[in-house]
Design a protein around this motif. Structure first.
Motif, PDB file in Angstrom:
ATOM      1  N   UNK B  76       0.795  -1.122   0.218  1.00  0.00           N
ATOM      2  CA  UNK B  76       0.066  -0.065   0.150  1.00  0.00           C
ATOM      3  C   UNK B  76       0.776   1.211  -0.107  1.00  0.00           C
ATOM      4  N   UNK B  77       1.801   1.419   0.944  1.00  0.00           N
ATOM      5  CA  UNK B  77       2.577   2.540   1.101  1.00  0.00           C
ATOM      6  C   UNK B  77       3.561   2.717  -0.316  1.00  0.00           C
ATOM      7  N   UNK B  78       3.917   1.453  -0.967  1.00  0.00           N
ATOM      8  CA  UNK B  78       4.656   1.687  -2.128  1.00  0.00           C
ATOM      9  C   UNK B  78       3.823   2.383  -3.255  1.00  0.00           C
ATOM     10  N   UNK B  79       2.716   1.870  -3.158  1.00  0.00           N
ATOM     11  CA  UNK B  79       1.683   2.419  -4.333  1.00  0.00           C
ATOM     12  C   UNK B  79       1.582   4.007  -4.226  1.00  0.00           C
ATOM     13  N   UNK B  80       1.815   4.373  -3.020  1.00  0.00           N
ATOM     14  CA  UNK B  80       1.683   5.827  -2.809  1.00  0.00           C
ATOM     15  C   UNK B  80       2.669   6.856  -3.319  1.00  0.00           C
ATOM     16  N   UNK B  81       3.783   6.052  -3.989  1.00  0.00           N
ATOM     17  CA  UNK B  81       4.712   6.925  -4.541  1.00  0.00           C
ATOM     18  C   UNK B  81       4.276   7.411  -5.787  1.00  0.00           C
ATOM     19  N   UNK B  83       0.908   8.285  -6.758  1.00  0.00           N
ATOM     20  CA  UNK B  83      -0.288   8.869  -6.222  1.00  0.00           C
ATOM     21  C   UNK B  83       0.024  10.409  -6.061  1.00  0.00           C
ATOM     22  N   UNK B  84      -0.720  11.289  -6.848  1.00  0.00           N
ATOM     23  CA  UNK B  84      -0.567  12.421  -6.706  1.00  0.00           C
ATOM     24  C   UNK B  84      -1.994  13.300  -6.683  1.00  0.00           C
TER      25      UNK B  84
END
Lengths: 198, 85
Positions: B76-81, B83-84
């Protein structure tokens, strides 16, 4: 690093004191999670609105919905990786993962539908998700950006993990966290029920 | 989240708007918030320590559930890279 050590220390201290039954939580107002959360949310309200301008609120757009969407996508992809390590049915794992940290509700639904063992797994997995978010929020913000603890916290981003998010990501992310937590909390009963029915 | 939490947030918002320029008050609020965060962590630990069901299952399926949550959080936190908003 220092803040993470303090966080872990406070948690472990609490677990030890609780296990040894040194404090009577029923008699002290501040030894109840809900009471502390009530105070914290009041303080978050003050900090957020004292530091925010109306212009900041206007910047919030429908793109905010991408945050809970990322949390759901992260869960779906994550479960496929989990399947490599844990030998259980994919749908059962999806049901456990779709608790998004909302352990009280998801574990009850899963326990009723699939039995006590999977219910216990759901309970612990979602508690760990909450604890990992609390412990690693400073690290997540530093390496993955301010949205990472919100996505990681899932449904808890509107209550238990919100104070950490506000402290480390900043007051500008209070609304994003609240909206993400609210949407995921509302979705949890439906998504979990859907996966346990498969 | 119970409705009382939203009430607390709303009351705080009103106070926040009223004390916008009072730097000393905001410093005290900031300090109280830090203190409350650590209290929350301690109390959460306390509830886990007191809960026999959690500790009992921790021995049985603790590793499994830890791996599960760690993988979910990492993905999940990797995907936020990407996310804008």
């Amino acid at each position: 690093m220092k803040s993470m050590i303090i966080i872990v220390f406070m948690l472990i201290l609490g677990i030890i004191v609780g296990r040894l039954d040194w404090l009577d939580t029923e008699k002290m107002f501040l030894l109840n999670v809900d009471n502390v959360l009530w105070i914290l949310l009041f303080l978050i309200g003050i900090i957020t609105f004292a530091n925010m301008a109306i212009e900041d609120l206007k910047k919030i757009s429908f793109k905010i919905l991408l945050v809970p969407f990322t949390a759901i996508l992260g869960m779906l992809i994550g479960v496929f990786f989990v399947k490599i390590f844990i030998n259980r049915s994919l749908w059962d794992l999806m049901a456990v993962g779709s608790g998004f940290g909302y352990y009280s509700l998801s574990s009850v639904i899963i326990k009723h539908a699939k039995g006590a063992e999977l219910g216990a797994l759901a309970l612990l997995t979602n508690i760990f998700r909450e604890l990992l978010t609390l412990i690693f929020t400073p690290l997540f913000v530093k390496h993955f950006g301010p949205l990472s603890p919100i996505v990681s916290g899932g449904a808890t981003s509107m209550d238990v993990t919100l104070p950490m998010i506000v402290k480390y990501a900043g007051v500008n992310y209070t609304f994003v966290a609240l909206i993400n937590g609210t949407i995921l909390s509302l979705l949890v009963p439906f998504i979990v029920s859907f996966f346990v029915s498969l | 989240m119970s409705i009382s939490f939203f009430v607390a947030l709303f009351l705080g918002a009103i106070v926040g708007v009223l004390v916008k320029k009072n730097k000393l008050f905001l410093k005290i609020v900031n300090f109280s918030m830090n203190l409350s965060i650590y209290t929350l962590l301690f109390v959460m630990g306390l509830e886990i320590g007191k809960n026999g069901f959690i500790l009992e299952n921790l021995v049985k399926i603790g590793v499994e559930s830890f791996v599960f949550s760690a993988v979910l959080v990492l993905v999940s936190v990797s995907l936020t890279k990407f996310l804008k908003i």
